[in-house]
Write a protein that holds these residues in place. Structure first.
Motif, PDB file in Angstrom:
ATOM      1  N   LEU A  29      -3.172   3.446 -12.166  1.00 38.00           N
ATOM      2  CA  LEU A  29      -3.871   2.441 -10.909  1.00 38.00           C
ATOM      3  C   LEU A  29      -4.312   3.684 -10.023  1.00 38.00           C
ATOM      4  CD1 LEU A  29      -3.478   0.047 -10.231  1.00 38.00           C
ATOM      5  CD2 LEU A  29      -0.831   0.611  -8.976  1.00 38.00           C
ATOM      6  N   LEU A  30      -4.215   5.250 -10.272  1.00 37.18           N
ATOM      7  CA  LEU A  30      -4.354   6.622  -9.330  1.00 37.18           C
ATOM      8  C   LEU A  30      -5.445   6.527  -9.688  1.00 37.18           C
ATOM      9  CD1 LEU A  30      -0.690   8.756  -9.571  1.00 37.18           C
ATOM     10  CD2 LEU A  30      -1.605   7.177  -7.736  1.00 37.18           C
ATOM     11  N   ARG A  72      -3.687  -4.081 -12.742  1.00 34.84           N
ATOM     12  CA  ARG A  72      -4.779  -3.895 -11.300  1.00 34.84           C
ATOM     13  C   ARG A  72      -5.350  -4.921 -11.129  1.00 34.84           C
ATOM     14  NH1 ARG A  72      -9.671  -2.889  -9.496  1.00 34.84           N
ATOM     15  NH2 ARG A  72     -10.668  -0.775  -8.308  1.00 34.84           N
ATOM     16  N   SER A  78      -6.167   0.535   1.680  1.00 35.57           N
ATOM     17  CA  SER A  78      -5.200   1.145   0.575  1.00 35.57           C
ATOM     18  C   SER A  78      -4.617   2.335   0.850  1.00 35.57           C
ATOM     19  CB  SER A  78      -5.905   0.564  -0.662  1.00 35.57           C
ATOM     20  OG  SER A  78      -6.014  -0.737  -1.059  1.00 35.57           O
ATOM     21  N   PRO A 126      -7.690   3.461  -7.747  1.00 35.17           N
ATOM     22  CA  PRO A 126      -6.888   2.739  -6.593  1.00 35.17           C
ATOM     23  C   PRO A 126      -8.003   0.859  -6.867  1.00 35.17           C
ATOM     24  CG  PRO A 126      -8.019   4.130  -5.782  1.00 35.17           C
ATOM     25  CD  PRO A 126      -8.368   4.553  -8.115  1.00 35.17           C
ATOM     26  N   VAL A 177      -1.791   5.932  -0.887  1.00 37.62           N
ATOM     27  CA  VAL A 177      -1.098   6.209  -1.642  1.00 37.62           C
ATOM     28  C   VAL A 177       0.343   6.681  -0.895  1.00 37.62           C
ATOM     29  CG1 VAL A 177      -0.250   7.081  -3.615  1.00 37.62           C
ATOM     30  CG2 VAL A 177      -2.323   5.508  -4.091  1.00 37.62           C
ATOM     31  N   SER A 182      -6.568  11.405  -1.124  1.00 37.43           N
ATOM     32  CA  SER A 182      -6.071   9.606  -1.229  1.00 37.43           C
ATOM     33  C   SER A 182      -4.697   8.969  -1.672  1.00 37.43           C
ATOM     34  CB  SER A 182      -6.641   9.005  -3.165  1.00 37.43           C
ATOM     35  OG  SER A 182      -6.492  10.045  -4.420  1.00 37.43           O
TER      36      SER A 182
END
Length: 987
Positions: A167-168, A134, A30, A171, A32, A203
């Motif tokens: 969401l940040l 989420r 995953s 995650p 960002v 991240s």
């Protein structure tokens, strides 16, 4: 979203990052990816390229785009990204908890009705919707990698922006790539903070898109274009690809490389000062002036409707008949000012700058009529109040009662999910009401409604302004005015204007002639409440006693309970536990005959009392009162004390041994604090979350939460900051840094006497210092701290505190080689902590008992003690301490063993049998011990409440375990899980 053929010009570095992100996603990771830059720089084109490549790699691609003039559309960005997928695929293949299903039904229009339930009225709990979104993304990513690409994120509506912040912070850990394109200067501040934190923590990766060089820009011109013209256009564009193409288009000098044009609108041309160069503005204006009158009207109507827009509604706004509208549309398409998209009869502007130019050039008067025409037809189509408000607000006349009523309904309609937009509708309604004496009550009500929504949205300064304005209008009675004064003072406090908060309370109190009135009592309690978290430890007790002196029990028993709750907390802070117990008992006696209807105006009564009970080791009573407070708050919509109630509940659950339940509750409290922007409550919740993470053995998380708590408020003397610092100090000790622990305890506690710490908590912090000094090999120093622990525990009448003091002394004795004395003190400590109802600390102390027994040569007894302690700590979720017990067992030559049952079947860690039937057996074998406990009770038909009671856990913890059980079994419902478990688990 269709793919373009051309690769962006001059973006080799950025394309490399895009390819790397796709590769990482394909490998199951995953991440960002942030694309930041000025208007027209090419962020959307890069985002489009990311979508094309991710789709080619087999990922599910979800694309959403925010728009400049539609920020009042709740979850607009989220809906744009996810709802089309729901329409195309449906929801039957997505296994989600029922609570998530209910929440998604309230967010995504195409999700379906969901299970019938009474939704929470607390706008402070809207993070549950974020959790559900989420959960949906996580479920989708289990099938294949997912790219969530969000364009023009700086224009995100408040609800979507808060979801992205969530969401940040939380995650999805596997197979989800979140990509966002935005203009940095316009990102909402809370979201900007989360983005910066994600980049700093590693991240998220951020790409700042720079202008093209003159050489790179050359690929956008005709090969035969004169160098002088190239230089002129490049100079005027500043190397911005969109600006350059607009200038080239206006002069007929582009190479036809239209593929570089953004696939969807992507920039804000003027949220601050308009950054578009004059030459570009003139070029666009010239292009619009070349249109026929009907094409220009349709373009203007479309600009009013939105981006994208439906041609039918745009024609109505433009006041065009069908034939003229279609002819005008052909002309706009020929000029490439708009482009078709799916579904049919839907179109988008070439770029937001084009839309903005059309909207502004249409003229204010014409726009009023267009909005009014759009509102009229939308009302006929049955649109909601919130949708209608978007057009009513700019077109309504002052004094229009129907418009005021509709805007008020719109505010109420979205209040629980989007309080920021809700406040905007209330304020829009307020602007339409004439300022006369006859309308003062109506204006006051709208100001209070707006203030409440603004507070819930975390816009505390604006909420305070609304309350101050409401105070200037005549209140219907003294009680109502005092309620507003108290609310206003509370906001002043949260804004760290303590002097102003106390001043308005004292000023109002002085104006009340009857010192024994309920209003005077309420003001005294407000003063005491504000001073509770100050370094003046006597203030809460003093003001609570003053409030009780009026003798308001007969008239307002709930107010009396509130005063007694504050008094008990004040007495506890002073170490007067006997007086605290007396106040608690009196309050409980009143509560026994008090119905929720009488108590509902005073949720703070239960909150203060629950805090005092939890800190006084009466956690069962605290849990009962926390649940009652939550029920009343949800029934009446009072969420302003939600974080306080949740932290008291989490502390109580942790004390009783439900560490996972405590962590879940603290996480809820932290999210509420984030949404409401209340720093003090965030610090308290994050500090306790640090404490729980230490117990759970997640030391990295513990340090992270502790450090964030300390960085939030710039005040070392603040009570919540002191507590957070002490929790962080213990996390450092457990993580292997005893030197840092000692330094931090003494720094945040104010020195060896710990004057900044709560007096009844000092036994524990001295015990922490004892352990830290022992870890440093300083036995003499440890002995001094242990003695202080014992002295501070004397006369408190709290067995838990006495237990900590005994454990400190036991540790010192063990270090000094006095094994027999250590055994006796440690066993005494375990007994006291058991009496206090704290099984985690009791089991933790049994590790010391085991070590002391081993030192005394009683190896068999030591092994038995440590084995039981390890099992108990595992059962409670106290994995950090469980690991300590395991290390001690290994020192004694014991290996971690798994007991296997006799006969067929497969054994879990705790020896329980499960059926060995292939895939199902493997699924069930993946359960933790606690999940197996829950699964067996589900199989037997027990409800969540019954399971929680049987396992001594909270219902929220049971829901958490069930979510994991459903996911591991691959089923969407309890009934499906029960069917599988009936076959898979032996009786």
């Amino acid at each position: 979203m269709s793919a373009g053929a051309a690769v962006p010009v001059g973006r080799e570095r950025e394309l490399g990052a895009v390819e790397q992100a796709v590769q990482s996603l394909s490998e199951g990771r995953s991440g960002v990816l942030l694309l930041a830059g000025e208007p027209g720089i090419g962020k959307t084109r890069l985002l489009r390229e990311l979508v094309v490549r991710a789709r080619a790699a087999g990922a599910l691609t979800l694309y959403g785009r925010a728009t400049e003039y539609e920020r009042d559309r709740m979850f607009g960005l989220v809906v744009d990204a996810l709802d089309d997928h729901v329409v195309a695929v449906g929801t039957s293949g997505v296994a989600l908890p029922r609570e998530a299903d209910r929440e998604l039904a309230r967010i995504l229009p195409s999700w379906g009705a969901g299970e019938e339930t009474h939704p929470s009225r607390l706008r402070e709990e809207r993070h549950r919707g974020h959790w559900a979104l989420r959960a949906l993304l996580r479920a989708l990513s289990e099938a294949r990698p997912v790219l969530l690409a969000l364009d023009d994120m700086h224009w995100a509506d408040p609800a979507s922006a808060q979801m992205l912040s969530y969401l940040l912070r939380h995650p999805v850990r596997e197979r989800l790539l979140l990509a966002m394109a935005f203009r940095q200067e316009e990102v909402p501040p809370p979201l900007a903070t989360e983005l910066a934190t994600a980049v700093r923590d590693g991240s998220a990766r951020r790409l700042d898109i720079a202008p093209l060089s003159e050489q790179e820009a050359g690929g956008l011109f005709r090969p035969d274009l004169h160098p002088r013209a190239r230089r002129r256009i490049y100079r005027d564009s500043g190397g911005n690809p969109f600006y350059l193409l607009e200038l080239a288009r206006a002069s007929g000098e582009s190479s036809g490389a239209a593929a570089i044009l953004p696939h969807r609108p992507e920039v804000d041309a003027a949220a601050y000062a308009d950054p578009v160069p004059p030459a570009v503005r003139e070029a666009i204006a010239g292009e619009l002036s070349a249109l026929s009158p009907r094409a220009r009207r349709l373009l203007d109507g479309a600009a009013v409707i939105g981006d994208p827009f439906g041609v039918d509604l745009a024609a109505i706004a433009a006041d065009l008949d069908d034939d003229d509208a279609l002819a005008a549309l052909d002309e706009l398409l020929a000029h490439t000012l708009v482009q078709p998209i799916a579904p049919a009869r839907q179109f988008r502007f070439r770029h937001p700058i084009v839309r903005r130019a059309a909207y502004q050039a249409a003229g204010a008067g014409w726009r009023l009529g267009a909005h009014a025409r759009a509102a009229e037809v939308l009302a006929a189509w049955g649109a909601s109040s919130a949708v209608l408000a978007h057009h009513i607000e700019p077109s309504a006349r002052p004094g229009d009662r129907d418009a005021v009523e509709l805007l008020t309904r719109a505010g109420q309609e979205v209040a629980s999910r989007d309080p920021a937009t809700s406040a905007g509708w209330f304020q829009a309604a307020l602007r339409l009401i004439p300022e006369t004496a006859r309308t003062s009550d109506h204006r006051r009500d709208l100001l209070l409604a707006a203030a409440d929504s603004l507070r819930a949205a975390g816009r505390l300064e604006e909420s305070r302004d609304c309350l101050r304005a409401a105070l200037e209008l005549a209140a219907p009675d003294r009680t109502s005015r005092v309620a507003v004064v108290v609310a206003c003072a509370g906001l002043d406090y949260l804004l760290r204007r303590h002097t102003e908060a106390l001043a308005i309370l004292h000023e109002t109190l002085d104006q009340i002639a009857d010192p024994g009135s309920a209003e005077a009592c309420q003001l005294r309690l407000a003063i005491g409440g504000i001073l509770t978290w100050s370094d003046d430890q006597t203030a809460p007790r003093t003001w609570a006693r003053n409030a009780l002196a009026g003798g308001v029990h007969a008239d307002d028993p709930a107010l009396t309970v509130a005063a007694l709750g504050l008094l008990s907390l004040g007495e506890w802070r002073m170490g007067s536990t006997g007086a605290a117990f007396e106040a608690i008992d009196t309050a409980r006696g009143i509560l026994a005959g008090l119905g929720d209807d009488r108590l509902s105006p005073r949720v703070d009564a239960l909150t203060w009392l629950a805090f005092a009970e939890a800190l006084s080791e009466r956690v069962d009573d605290a849990i009962e009162h926390c649940h009652r407070a939550l029920q009343i708050a949800q029934t009446t919509g009072q969420g302003h004390l939600l974080t306080a109630v949740l932290t008291a509940l989490g502390y109580s659950l942790q004390w009783k041994g439900d560490v996972p339940g405590a962590i879940s509750t603290y996480d809820d409290a932290i999210e509420v604090a984030h949404l409401t922007a209340v720093k003090e409550t965030y610090v308290w919740a994050a500090g306790l979350r640090c404490y729980a993470a230490t117990v759970a053995g997640d030391f990295a998380a513990a340090v992270r939460y502790g450090q964030r708590a300390l960085q939030t408020i710039d005040s070392s003397a603040h009570l919540t900051t002191t507590a957070a610092g002490l929790f962080l100090a213990e996390a450092q000790l457990e993580a292997g840094d005893p030197h840092g622990c000692v330094d931090l305890v003494l720094a945040t506690g104010g020195g060896p006497q710990l004057p900044r710490a709560e007096l009844p908590d000092c036994p524990y912090w001295y015990e922490v210092l004892t352990r830290a000094e022992l870890a440093r090999g300083r036995v003499d120093a440890a002995g001094r701290w242990a003695e202080r622990s014992a002295q501070s525990a004397n006369n408190l009448g709290l067995p838990g505190r006495a237990g900590w003091a005994s454990r400190a002394r036991a540790g010192v004795c063990l270090a000094m080689g006095e094994a027999a004395a250590a055994v006796k003190l440690a066993q005494e400590s375990a007994a006291l902590l058991g009496l206090a109802g704290n099984p985690v600390e009791q089991a933790r102390t049994r590790i010391v008992v085991g070590r002391a027994l081993a030192a005394a040569g009683e190896t068999a007894l030591a092994v038995a003690e440590l084995t039981d302690a390890e099992a108990d700590l595992s059962r409670f979720g106290a994995y950090g301490y469980q690991q300590q017990a395991g290390r001690e067992l290994r020192r004694l030559g014991q290996r971690e063993r798994r007991r296997r049952p006799a006969g067929g079947g497969r054994a879990t860690n705790n020896g329980r049998r499960i059926a060995a039937d292939g895939r199902t057996a493997a699924q069930v074998a993946a359960f933790t011990d606690r999940e197996l406990d829950v699964a067996r009770l589900v199989r037997s038909g027990k409800s969540n409440r019954e399971i929680a009671a049987a396992l001594f856990l909270s219902e929220k913890t049971i829901e958490h375990h069930l979510t994991r059980i459903f996911a591991k079994l691959g089923v969407p419902s309890r009934a499906a899980a029960a069917s599988i478990l009936t076959r898979a688990l032996t009786p």
